[in-house]
Design an enzyme around this catalytic site. Sequence first.
Site, PDB file in Angstrom:
ATOM      1  N   THR A 194      -2.695   7.725   4.365  1.00  0.00           N
ATOM      2  CA  THR A 194      -1.816   7.659   5.341  1.00  0.00           C
ATOM      3  C   THR A 194      -1.305   9.131   5.498  1.00  0.00           C
ATOM      4  O   THR A 194      -0.952   9.717   6.609  1.00  0.00           O
ATOM      5  CB  THR A 194      -0.609   6.784   4.833  1.00  0.00           C
ATOM      6  OG1 THR A 194      -1.105   5.292   5.063  1.00  0.00           O
ATOM      7  CG2 THR A 194       0.654   6.756   5.929  1.00  0.00           C
ATOM      8  N   TYR A 247      -0.750   2.994  13.316  1.00  0.00           N
ATOM      9  CA  TYR A 247      -1.203   4.388  12.844  1.00  0.00           C
ATOM     10  C   TYR A 247      -2.765   4.078  12.351  1.00  0.00           C
ATOM     11  O   TYR A 247      -3.043   2.843  11.923  1.00  0.00           O
ATOM     12  CB  TYR A 247      -0.201   5.300  12.120  1.00  0.00           C
ATOM     13  CG  TYR A 247      -0.458   4.749  10.642  1.00  0.00           C
ATOM     14  CD1 TYR A 247       0.489   3.860  10.280  1.00  0.00           C
ATOM     15  CD2 TYR A 247      -1.341   5.154   9.595  1.00  0.00           C
ATOM     16  CE1 TYR A 247       0.562   3.319   8.964  1.00  0.00           C
ATOM     17  CE2 TYR A 247      -1.190   4.861   8.258  1.00  0.00           C
ATOM     18  CZ  TYR A 247      -0.266   3.906   8.100  1.00  0.00           C
ATOM     19  OH  TYR A 247      -0.242   3.562   6.759  1.00  0.00           O
ATOM     20  N   THR A 255      -2.381   5.494  -0.336  1.00  0.00           N
ATOM     21  CA  THR A 255      -1.783   4.893  -1.550  1.00  0.00           C
ATOM     22  C   THR A 255      -2.275   3.361  -2.016  1.00  0.00           C
ATOM     23  O   THR A 255      -1.895   3.284  -3.211  1.00  0.00           O
ATOM     24  CB  THR A 255       0.025   4.594  -0.998  1.00  0.00           C
ATOM     25  OG1 THR A 255       0.111   3.976   0.106  1.00  0.00           O
ATOM     26  CG2 THR A 255       0.420   6.148  -0.756  1.00  0.00           C
ATOM     27  N   ASP A 256      -2.955   2.826  -1.074  1.00  0.00           N
ATOM     28  CA  ASP A 256      -3.361   1.569  -1.681  1.00  0.00           C
ATOM     29  C   ASP A 256      -4.191   1.340  -2.881  1.00  0.00           C
ATOM     30  O   ASP A 256      -3.944   0.473  -3.732  1.00  0.00           O
ATOM     31  CB  ASP A 256      -4.292   0.903  -0.392  1.00  0.00           C
ATOM     32  CG  ASP A 256      -3.278   0.506   0.706  1.00  0.00           C
ATOM     33  OD1 ASP A 256      -2.163   0.858   0.743  1.00  0.00           O
ATOM     34  OD2 ASP A 256      -3.871   0.186   1.588  1.00  0.00           O
ATOM     35  N   LYS A 304       1.374   1.139  -7.527  1.00  0.00           N
ATOM     36  CA  LYS A 304       1.900   1.089  -6.377  1.00  0.00           C
ATOM     37  C   LYS A 304       2.898  -0.313  -6.126  1.00  0.00           C
ATOM     38  O   LYS A 304       2.115  -1.431  -6.347  1.00  0.00           O
ATOM     39  CB  LYS A 304       1.047   0.916  -4.946  1.00  0.00           C
ATOM     40  CG  LYS A 304       1.503   0.836  -3.717  1.00  0.00           C
ATOM     41  CD  LYS A 304       0.825   1.024  -2.591  1.00  0.00           C
ATOM     42  CE  LYS A 304       1.546   1.023  -1.156  1.00  0.00           C
ATOM     43  NZ  LYS A 304       0.703   1.243  -0.044  1.00  0.00           N
ATOM     44  N   GLU A 325      -1.198 -17.868 -26.787  1.00  0.00           N
ATOM     45  CA  GLU A 325      -1.499 -19.123 -26.486  1.00  0.00           C
ATOM     46  C   GLU A 325      -2.916 -19.622 -26.161  1.00  0.00           C
ATOM     47  O   GLU A 325      -3.214 -20.747 -26.144  1.00  0.00           O
ATOM     48  CB  GLU A 325      -0.649 -19.495 -24.919  1.00  0.00           C
ATOM     49  CG  GLU A 325       0.766 -19.725 -25.084  1.00  0.00           C
ATOM     50  CD  GLU A 325       1.619 -19.892 -23.944  1.00  0.00           C
ATOM     51  OE1 GLU A 325       1.289 -21.332 -23.588  1.00  0.00           O
ATOM     52  OE2 GLU A 325       1.972 -19.438 -23.445  1.00  0.00           O
TER      53      GLU A 325
END
Length: 348
Positions: free
Chosen positions: A32, A45, A111-112, A184, A305
């Site tokens: 981005t 965008y 950023t993903d 993120k 567990e």
Amino acid sequence: MKPLFALIIVLFVCLTSFAQKPRIIILATGGTIAGEGASADRAAYTAGKVPIKSLLAAVPGIEKIADITGEQIANVGSQDMTIEIWMKLNKRINEIFTNNEAEGIVITHGTDTQEETAYFLNLTVRHDKPVVLTGSMRPSTAISADGPKNLYDAVTVAASPKSNGRGVLVVFNESIFDGRDVVKGNTTKVDAFSSPNLGPLGQVYDGKVIYYLNAVRAANKATPFDIKGLTTLPKVGIAYMDADADGGVVAHFVKEGYKGIIIAGVGNGNFNKAFYDAIDAAVKKGVIVVRSSHVGSGRVTLYDEVDDKTLGTLVSDDLNPQKARLLLMLGLTQTSNKDILQSYFFKY
Ligand code: ASP
């Protein structure tokens, strides 16, 4: 006369080297921060459109911090990040530092999957000089685009000798995160990144870099993962477990020949009977299964567990599923010995 002449030369060399700005190379991959839209809001965008030259032109004063050069490694939205691009980045970073081409590197990135690239590079880059990732939540054409400020801050951090030996870093919204723990944590906000287990290592503010923490594991450059000469990595899949899930996804990975499976379990890496049976079958076929969690923070611990000894499973410690996947993919290039693989999760 001679000593005076020598003194003048020494003084001249000292002064000019003091005046020299650090050399920073920006490796651009898209995202981005390089996004472009038809309007000033964020809607509709496309990530990865604007070249690095134009990004730099939008950051006034950046040339005062460092001598900056930019290289376009890729130009993709980071949802399209690939192992091939990671390998390309790794190769170029190692080359830059081995040939002493720069004091620091900044990577502009969507950023993903930024947290994944940061951890991958942290595990595979052997040099101590700063590698800093950054990006933005708003495209370059939006009102109050956050990219220019993040880029300015990232260059400031990469140019600071204080950043040496801290592993790969992520700089976002004035915080400095270590590449191992950073995630993120928000889908749309400018303050999208956080470090759920440690908190940020430091801050960059008013052009000044300040550190509060040293992330010991992220700074460990003695990893055994040498990817030189490799073109791909062993396949590892992530199986998401939620209430009443069937174990079909685990069986699918086994059928498709995956070498490892990360369980994005509930709580402390837990799962139901259907998952248990599918995992049991996978382990018996020689697939390495690591229990992680989709809780978002905290450790997944052995023998809680789940009886890992009987089932033959490993745990991811405090790595989330997507980071555990990276460590297992790299670990499997070295060994399929479960004790050694487990030790990687407690060390790196
Ligand atoms: N989808 C974009 C990417 O990861 C989002 C962003 O960069 O903020 O490239």
